[in-house]
Design an enzyme around this catalytic site. Structure first.
Site, PDB file in Angstrom:
ATOM      1  N   LYS A   1       0.835  -1.204   0.000  1.00  0.00           N
ATOM      2  CA  LYS A   1       0.000   0.000   0.000  1.00  0.00           C
ATOM      3  C   LYS A   1       0.873   1.258   0.000  1.00  0.00           C
ATOM      4  O   LYS A   1       0.637   2.174  -0.785  1.00  0.00           O
ATOM      5  CB  LYS A   1      -0.936  -0.027   1.217  1.00  0.00           C
ATOM      6  CG  LYS A   1      -1.852   1.172   1.325  1.00  0.00           C
ATOM      7  CD  LYS A   1      -3.078   0.881   2.148  1.00  0.00           C
ATOM      8  CE  LYS A   1      -2.799   0.795   3.636  1.00  0.00           C
ATOM      9  NZ  LYS A   1      -2.645   2.104   4.301  1.00  0.00           N
ATOM     10  N   SER A   2       1.868   1.293   0.872  1.00  0.00           N
ATOM     11  CA  SER A   2       2.716   2.493   0.956  1.00  0.00           C
ATOM     12  C   SER A   2       3.411   2.763  -0.381  1.00  0.00           C
ATOM     13  O   SER A   2       3.454   3.905  -0.858  1.00  0.00           O
ATOM     14  CB  SER A   2       3.793   2.302   2.026  1.00  0.00           C
ATOM     15  OG  SER A   2       3.214   2.229   3.295  1.00  0.00           O
TER      16      SER A   2
ATOM     17  N   GLY B   1      -5.154   7.925   5.525  1.00  0.00           N
ATOM     18  CA  GLY B   1      -4.215   8.850   6.157  1.00  0.00           C
ATOM     19  C   GLY B   1      -3.002   9.073   5.269  1.00  0.00           C
ATOM     20  O   GLY B   1      -2.527  10.202   5.107  1.00  0.00           O
TER      21      GLY B   1
ATOM     22  N   ARG C   1      -7.904  -3.246   9.508  1.00  0.00           N
ATOM     23  CA  ARG C   1      -6.987  -4.197  10.147  1.00  0.00           C
ATOM     24  C   ARG C   1      -7.627  -4.876  11.365  1.00  0.00           C
ATOM     25  O   ARG C   1      -7.258  -5.993  11.719  1.00  0.00           O
ATOM     26  CB  ARG C   1      -5.660  -3.517  10.501  1.00  0.00           C
ATOM     27  CG  ARG C   1      -4.936  -3.006   9.247  1.00  0.00           C
ATOM     28  CD  ARG C   1      -3.483  -2.712   9.457  1.00  0.00           C
ATOM     29  NE  ARG C   1      -2.985  -1.817   8.425  1.00  0.00           N
ATOM     30  CZ  ARG C   1      -2.566  -2.198   7.207  1.00  0.00           C
ATOM     31  NH1 ARG C   1      -2.571  -3.468   6.868  1.00  0.00           N
ATOM     32  NH2 ARG C   1      -2.146  -1.305   6.332  1.00  0.00           N
TER      33      ARG C   1
ATOM     34  N   SER D   1       6.713   9.090  12.534  1.00  0.00           N
ATOM     35  CA  SER D   1       5.685   8.956  11.510  1.00  0.00           C
ATOM     36  C   SER D   1       6.279   9.105  10.114  1.00  0.00           C
ATOM     37  O   SER D   1       6.811  10.162   9.768  1.00  0.00           O
ATOM     38  CB  SER D   1       4.597  10.019  11.706  1.00  0.00           C
ATOM     39  OG  SER D   1       3.791  10.090  10.545  1.00  0.00           O
TER      40      SER D   1
ATOM     41  N   ARG E   1      -6.784   2.219  17.958  1.00  0.00           N
ATOM     42  CA  ARG E   1      -6.531   0.768  17.849  1.00  0.00           C
ATOM     43  C   ARG E   1      -6.271   0.113  19.192  1.00  0.00           C
ATOM     44  O   ARG E   1      -6.447  -1.094  19.316  1.00  0.00           O
ATOM     45  CB  ARG E   1      -5.374   0.486  16.885  1.00  0.00           C
ATOM     46  CG  ARG E   1      -5.835   0.517  15.457  1.00  0.00           C
ATOM     47  CD  ARG E   1      -4.911  -0.229  14.509  1.00  0.00           C
ATOM     48  NE  ARG E   1      -5.484  -0.109  13.175  1.00  0.00           N
ATOM     49  CZ  ARG E   1      -4.793   0.086  12.066  1.00  0.00           C
ATOM     50  NH1 ARG E   1      -3.475   0.165  12.109  1.00  0.00           N
ATOM     51  NH2 ARG E   1      -5.408   0.176  10.898  1.00  0.00           N
TER      52      ARG E   1
ATOM     53  N   ASP F   1       1.465  -1.083  11.944  1.00  0.00           N
ATOM     54  CA  ASP F   1       0.172  -1.511  11.394  1.00  0.00           C
ATOM     55  C   ASP F   1      -0.190  -2.948  11.792  1.00  0.00           C
ATOM     56  O   ASP F   1      -1.278  -3.417  11.476  1.00  0.00           O
ATOM     57  CB  ASP F   1       0.196  -1.413   9.863  1.00  0.00           C
ATOM     58  CG  ASP F   1       0.252   0.034   9.401  1.00  0.00           C
ATOM     59  OD1 ASP F   1      -0.148   0.926  10.173  1.00  0.00           O
ATOM     60  OD2 ASP F   1       0.703   0.270   8.263  1.00  0.00           O
TER      61      ASP F   1
HETATM   62  C1  S3P Z   1       2.399   4.829   6.265  1.00  0.00           C
HETATM   63  C2  S3P Z   1       2.878   5.212   7.489  1.00  0.00           C
HETATM   64  C3  S3P Z   1       2.305   4.747   8.770  1.00  0.00           C
HETATM   65  C4  S3P Z   1       1.367   3.559   8.574  1.00  0.00           C
HETATM   66  C5  S3P Z   1       0.464   3.727   7.384  1.00  0.00           C
HETATM   67  C6  S3P Z   1       1.267   3.894   6.111  1.00  0.00           C
HETATM   68  C7  S3P Z   1       3.056   5.334   5.035  1.00  0.00           C
HETATM   69  O1  S3P Z   1       1.589   5.807   9.362  1.00  0.00           O
HETATM   70  O2  S3P Z   1       0.594   3.359   9.742  1.00  0.00           O
HETATM   71  O3  S3P Z   1      -0.381   2.588   7.238  1.00  0.00           O
HETATM   72  O4  S3P Z   1       2.810   4.786   3.951  1.00  0.00           O
HETATM   73  O5  S3P Z   1       3.845   6.285   5.145  1.00  0.00           O
HETATM   74  P1  S3P Z   1       2.300   6.905  10.317  1.00  0.00           P
HETATM   75  O6  S3P Z   1       3.262   7.652   9.500  1.00  0.00           O
HETATM   76  O7  S3P Z   1       1.173   7.768  10.824  1.00  0.00           O
HETATM   77  O8  S3P Z   1       2.940   6.117  11.413  1.00  0.00           O
END
Ligand code: S3P
Length: 440
Positions: A21-22, A94, A395, A167, A351, A320
Site C-alpha cells: 500500500k505504501s 491517512g 486491520r 511517523s 486501535r 500496522d
Molecule cells: C504509512 C505510514 C504509517 C502507517 C500507514 C502507512 C506510510 O503511518 O501506519 O499505514 O505509507 O507512510 P504513520 O506515518 O502515521 O505512522
C-alpha cells in the site's frame, strides 16, 4: 453486514502477496510529478490507493489503468500541478491525504480536501504545522481536522524539522514539500520509520542526503526544485497484508501457508521479528528485487507461541501489525505486553481500544494501558463466539476474521466492506487457504 469466520482444522496453500500500500501510493504520486510516462505492475488496487490516483489526475496527471494491477501515469513534469476542479476525497486514507498535502504545498494551487468519518477524526496538524512554517496556507483551524482547503506556493521555504512523533507520513509530507521548496529541507528522525519515500524518490532520480547521528537519530535532506523522471517498476508485495495470512498459518493446527513476493525491508519487519520471538517457525527464501526492495517468499506452519514483552525498538516497524500481533498473543502461553505504542490511538480507529474490545468480546483477558495493552494468553485456542466492532478499521476486521479460523467458536465482525481500502482480495485469499468466512 455481519460476517463470520468459523474454526477450520487446516489452512494451507500459496498466495501471491498483494502490492504494498505504501509503495503504491508513492508510485502514483511520484509518477504524477515526474517528466514522462511511468508504468507500474502489481499496484494495489485498494480504495485508498485508487483515491490517490484520482487526486493526482484531478491535479493534472494522466492516470490510466491498463490491466489488472497495471497502471500508466503521465507526469506533469516542469509544468507542475494545477488547482483541481473537484473536491479531493481521500476516503479512509491517512497516507494518501497526508502525503498529498505535502505534495500540493509546493505548487501555486488551491484544493479542497475531505475524507470519511474515520479520516475526518484523525489529527492533521502533525503535517499542517510544518507545512504552514514552510508557507502553505489552509482553512483547517486549530483542530486540524478534515475537511479543509489548502493553498500551496511555488515559493515555499525549506525547513529543518524534527517531528514530535515517529511517523513516515509526516516525514514524507515534509520531504515532498521540500522537493519543490526554495533551499534544502531536512527532517530529523529520532527513530527510523518506513523509508519508501526516500528509496522511491531516488528511483525517480531525486538526490537525497543522509546523515546518521551516534544515538541512532537520522537526518534526511532534500534540495528543492529537483526534477523527477518517469520510472517503470513492479510494486513489491505488502508485508502488512501478508502478516494476516502468515498469522493464520501459525495458528492453524495443521497450517502450511506460503506468501510469495513479500517486501523484506527492516523498517517494516517488526511483526515477523516479534512472531519469531514468540516462537513462530517462519521460513524465508530470497526472491530477487522489485522497485529497489528485496523480495522474499515467506512460509509459516503451526507453532505453539509464548507471550513476550514486545521490544519498543520494534514498534515503528510493526505499527500496522499490532491488531494481528494481539491475535497471536491471545493464543500464546503467558502474557504479551505492548508499550511505547501510543501512535495506535490515532490510526483508522483508536486501535488500543479496538484491540482490547476485539479480544475481550472473544473471551480473552486483556488490559488497556496509556501506550499499549497487555494480553493474558489462553495457551491455545481462544474461546471466540464474539461479535467484533470493527470501527471502520480494516486491520481490526481482518485480525478478527483470522482469529475465528482457529478459535473454539466462530468469530463475527460487524462489517467487512472497509477491507477494500487495503486488501480487496483478502476474503478470496483466505478462502483459497481453506478458511470458512461468510456473511451472516
Ligand atoms: C504509512 C505510514 C504509517 C502507517 C500507514 C502507512 C506510510 O503511518 O501506519 O499505514 O505509507 O507512510 P504513520 O506515518 O502515521 O505512522
Amino acid at each position: 453486514m455481519v460476517w463470520t469466520s468459523r474454526p477450520v482444522r487446516r489452512l494451507n496453500g500459496t498466495i501471491r502477496a498483494p502490492g504494498d500500500k505504501s509503495c503504491s501510493h508513492r508510485a502514483l504520486i511520484f509518477g504524477g510529478l515526474a517528466s514522462g510516462t511511468s508504468r507500474f505492475t502489481g499496484l494495489l488496487e485498494g480504495d485508498d490507493v485508487i483515491r490517490t490516483g484520482r487526486a493526482m489526475a484531478a491535479l493534472g496527471a494522466g492516470v490510466v489503468n491498463t490491466g489488472p494491477g497495471a497502471w500508466e501515469v503521465r507526469g506533469v513534469g516542469p509544468k507542475g500541478l494545477t488547482s483541481p476542479k473537484e473536491v479531493l476525497d481521500f476516503g479512509n486514507s491517512g497516507t494518501g491525504s497526508r502525503l498529498m498535502m505535502g505534495v500540493m504545498a509546493g505548487f501555486d494551487l488551491t484544493a479542497e480536501l475531505c475524507g470519511d468519518a474515520s479520516l475526518s477524526s484523525r489529527p492533521m496538524n502533525r503535517v499542517l504545522n510544518p507545512l504552514r512554517q514552510m508557507g502553505m496556507r489552509d482553512t483547517a483551524g486549530q483542530e486540524g481536522r478534515l475537511p479543509f482547503s489548502l493553498t500551496g506556493s511555488s515559493a515555499l521555504k525549506a525547513i529543518y524539522y524534527k517531528p514530535p512523533q515517529a511517523s513516515a507520513q509526516v516525514k514524507s509530507a515534509i520531504l515532498l514539500a521540500g522537493l519543490n521548496a526554495v533551499g534544502t529541507t531536512t527532517v530529523l528522525e529520532a527513530k527510523p520509520t518506513r523509508d519508501h519515500t526516500e528509496r522511491m524518490l531516488q528511483g525517480f532520480g531525486a538526490k537525497l542526503g543522509f546523515r546518521t547521528e551516534p544515538g541512532g537519530a537520522a537526518e534526511i535532506s532534500i534540495a528543492g526544485k529537483q526534477p523527477l523522471f518517469a520510472l517503470d517498476a513492479a510494486i513489491p508485495g505488502d508485508p502488512s497484508s501478508a502478516a494476516f495470512l502468515i498469522a493464520a498459518g501459525i495458528l492453524s493446527p495443521q497450517g502450511d501457508v506460503m506468501v510469495e513476493g513479500v517486501m523484506s525491508n527492516p523498517t517494516r519487519s517488526g511483526f515477523y521479528d516479534a512472531a519469531n520471538l514468540m516462537g513462530a517457525h517462519l521460513g524465508a527464501e530470497e526472491r530477487g528485487e522489485a522497485a529497489g526492495e528485496r523480495l522474499i517468499d515467506l512460509h509459516a506452519g503451526y507453532a505453539g507461541l509464548k507471550g513476550i514483552a514486545v521490544p519498543e525498538r520494534l514498534v515503528a516497524s510493526m505499527i500496522d501489525e499490532f491488531p494481528v500481533l494481539a491475535v497471536l498473543a491471545a493464543f500464546a502461553t503467558g502474557e504479551t505486553r505492548v508499550t511505547g505504542a501510543d501512535e495506535l490511538r490515532v490510526k483508522e480507529s483508536d486501535r488500543i481500544k479496538a484491540i482490547v474490545a476485539m479480544l475481550r468480546v472473544n473471551g480473552v483477558g486483556v488490559e488497556e494501558t496509556a501506550d499499549g495493552f497487555t494480553v493474558e494468553g489462553c495457551g491455545g485456542p481462544v474461546p471466540g463466539g464474539g461479535l467484533v466492532e470493527t470501527r471502520h478499521d480494516h486491520r481490526i476486521a481482518m485480525s478478527a476474521l483470522v482469529m475465528g479460523t482457529a478459535a473454539q467458536r466462530p468469530v463475527s465482525v460487524d462489517d467487512v466492506s472497509m477491507i477494500d481500502t487495503s486488501y480487496p482480495e483478502f476474503l478470496g485469499h483466505m478462502a483459497a487457504l481453506g478458511a470458512e468466512i461468510s456473511e451472516g
